[in-house]
Design a protein around this motif. Structure first.
Motif, PDB file in Angstrom:
ATOM      1  N   ASP A 133       4.100  -1.268   3.401  1.00 32.49           N
ATOM      2  CA  ASP A 133       3.479   0.151   3.053  1.00 32.49           C
ATOM      3  C   ASP A 133       4.569   1.035   3.045  1.00 32.49           C
ATOM      4  O   ASP A 133       5.762   0.794   3.408  1.00 32.49           O
ATOM      5  CB  ASP A 133       2.335   0.485   4.067  1.00 32.49           C
ATOM      6  CG  ASP A 133       2.947   0.706   5.626  1.00 32.49           C
ATOM      7  OD1 ASP A 133       3.542   2.016   5.899  1.00 32.49           O
ATOM      8  OD2 ASP A 133       3.057  -0.440   6.243  1.00 32.49           O
ATOM      9  N   VAL A 193       0.918  -1.298   0.039  1.00 29.88           N
ATOM     10  CA  VAL A 193       0.112   0.026   0.128  1.00 29.88           C
ATOM     11  C   VAL A 193       0.857   1.249  -0.028  1.00 29.88           C
ATOM     12  O   VAL A 193       1.868   1.456   0.899  1.00 29.88           O
ATOM     13  CB  VAL A 193      -0.904   0.097   1.088  1.00 29.88           C
ATOM     14  CG1 VAL A 193      -1.638   1.491   1.443  1.00 29.88           C
ATOM     15  CG2 VAL A 193      -1.737  -0.983   1.015  1.00 29.88           C
ATOM     16  N   HIS A 200       5.017   5.548   2.247  1.00 25.38           N
ATOM     17  CA  HIS A 200       4.427   6.934   2.171  1.00 25.38           C
ATOM     18  C   HIS A 200       4.823   7.902   1.298  1.00 25.38           C
ATOM     19  O   HIS A 200       4.158   8.992   1.319  1.00 25.38           O
ATOM     20  CB  HIS A 200       4.446   7.314   3.684  1.00 25.38           C
ATOM     21  CG  HIS A 200       3.901   6.116   4.560  1.00 25.38           C
ATOM     22  ND1 HIS A 200       2.625   5.732   4.862  1.00 25.38           N
ATOM     23  CD2 HIS A 200       4.727   5.465   5.542  1.00 25.38           C
ATOM     24  CE1 HIS A 200       2.726   4.856   5.657  1.00 25.38           C
ATOM     25  NE2 HIS A 200       3.838   4.767   6.241  1.00 25.38           N
ATOM     26  N   THR A 203      -3.463   3.744   6.422  1.00 27.32           N
ATOM     27  CA  THR A 203      -2.655   2.695   6.176  1.00 27.32           C
ATOM     28  C   THR A 203      -2.849   1.513   7.325  1.00 27.32           C
ATOM     29  O   THR A 203      -2.933   0.321   7.025  1.00 27.32           O
ATOM     30  CB  THR A 203      -1.241   2.944   6.157  1.00 27.32           C
ATOM     31  OG1 THR A 203      -1.053   4.065   5.155  1.00 27.32           O
ATOM     32  CG2 THR A 203      -0.188   1.994   5.927  1.00 27.32           C
ATOM     33  N   ARG A 218      -3.781  -2.214   6.821  1.00 23.56           N
ATOM     34  CA  ARG A 218      -2.908  -3.344   7.413  1.00 23.56           C
ATOM     35  C   ARG A 218      -3.806  -4.494   8.058  1.00 23.56           C
ATOM     36  O   ARG A 218      -3.793  -5.414   7.850  1.00 23.56           O
ATOM     37  CB  ARG A 218      -1.768  -2.861   8.251  1.00 23.56           C
ATOM     38  CG  ARG A 218      -0.821  -3.733   8.838  1.00 23.56           C
ATOM     39  CD  ARG A 218      -0.057  -3.354   9.743  1.00 23.56           C
ATOM     40  NE  ARG A 218       1.131  -2.655   9.001  1.00 23.56           N
ATOM     41  CZ  ARG A 218       2.248  -3.202   8.516  1.00 23.56           C
ATOM     42  NH1 ARG A 218       2.154  -4.522   8.581  1.00 23.56           N
ATOM     43  NH2 ARG A 218       2.895  -2.371   7.882  1.00 23.56           N
TER      44      ARG A 218
END
Length: 228
Positions: free
Chosen positions: A31, A7, A33, A15, A19
């Motif tokens: 993930d 992600v 960002h 997030t 998860r």
């Protein structure tokens, strides 16, 4: 083996929710960002599916998707855009540059999960068997075959071999194989790769000291190619 989803989303609260939802459904989850490092992160993680926000710091999601589609290892990986940009022009743009689906915020987590699973089912039907001479690796069956006969390998050996067979002839450093299999946060030393390579050679090579498939490149790492 559980499917892995990456992600790429700068909202850390969202997030965390994703998860929880994906891991509850049996997914491995990773993930990041930041748009600038997203391609490198995905290349290292080698996910089965990617959920991608459009409005990201550093580089927008559309540009990230273009980078992903240039990468031979990620070209066929399903990308589902997840964004607040709901205009038709944005949807069309996302799909035209290589996105597989487009989900608009606010959204249903169950719907997002269903869409990702649908893309994975479609990919599984198209997933090729990697072949090199008499060596075959079948992702769907999680099976390695040599001259048509199954060869028992561990999950880690399978991952290492799969990573190299995706790009036969490419030289992989020990560090890149570690990152691909264990991730950058692992505490495994690079010499662990040597141990797994020796085990793979003992199972796949007629003469492990003079390997046909899994070759050492002195000073660099390993590659796979057909010696014949």
């Amino acid at each position: 083996m559980s499917p892995k989803v990456v992600v790429i989303e700068d909202d850390k609260d969202l997030t965390g929710l994703l998860r929880y939802a994906f891991e509850k459904e049996g997914f491995e989850f990773a993930d990041t960002h930041d748009g600038l490092t997203a391609h490198e992160f995905c290349h290292r993680e080698q996910p089965d599916a990617i959920v991608l926000d459009v409005m990201l710091p550093g580089m927008d999601g559309f540009s990230v998707c273009r980078e992903l589609r240039k990468d031979p290892c990620l070209r066929e990986t399903p990308v589902v855009f997840l964004t607040a940009r709901s205009q038709e022009a944005d949807r069309v743009r996302g799909l035209e540059i290589g996105g597989d689906d487009y989900v608009v915020k606010p959204f249903s987590v169950r719907e997002l999960l269903a869409r990702v699973k649908l893309r994975l089912r479609g990919r599984a039907r198209l997933e090729p068997v990697y072949r090199l001479g008499g060596l075959e690796l079948d992702r769907d069956r999680r099976e390695v075959r040599l001259n048509g006969r199954p060869v028992a390998v561990t999950a880690t050996e399978f991952q290492i071999l799969e990573r190299m067979l995706r790009q036969p002839g490419r030289v992989f450093s020990r560090e890149s194989l570690l990152d691909a299999v264990w991730g950058v946060a692992c505490n495994v030393t690079d010499r662990t790769i040597d141990v797994h390579i020796r085990r793979l050679r003992s199972k796949l090579e007629e003469n492990p000291s003079r390997p046909r498939y899994i070759r050492s490149v002195r000073g660099f790492g390993y590659t796979v190619r057909d010696g014949d």
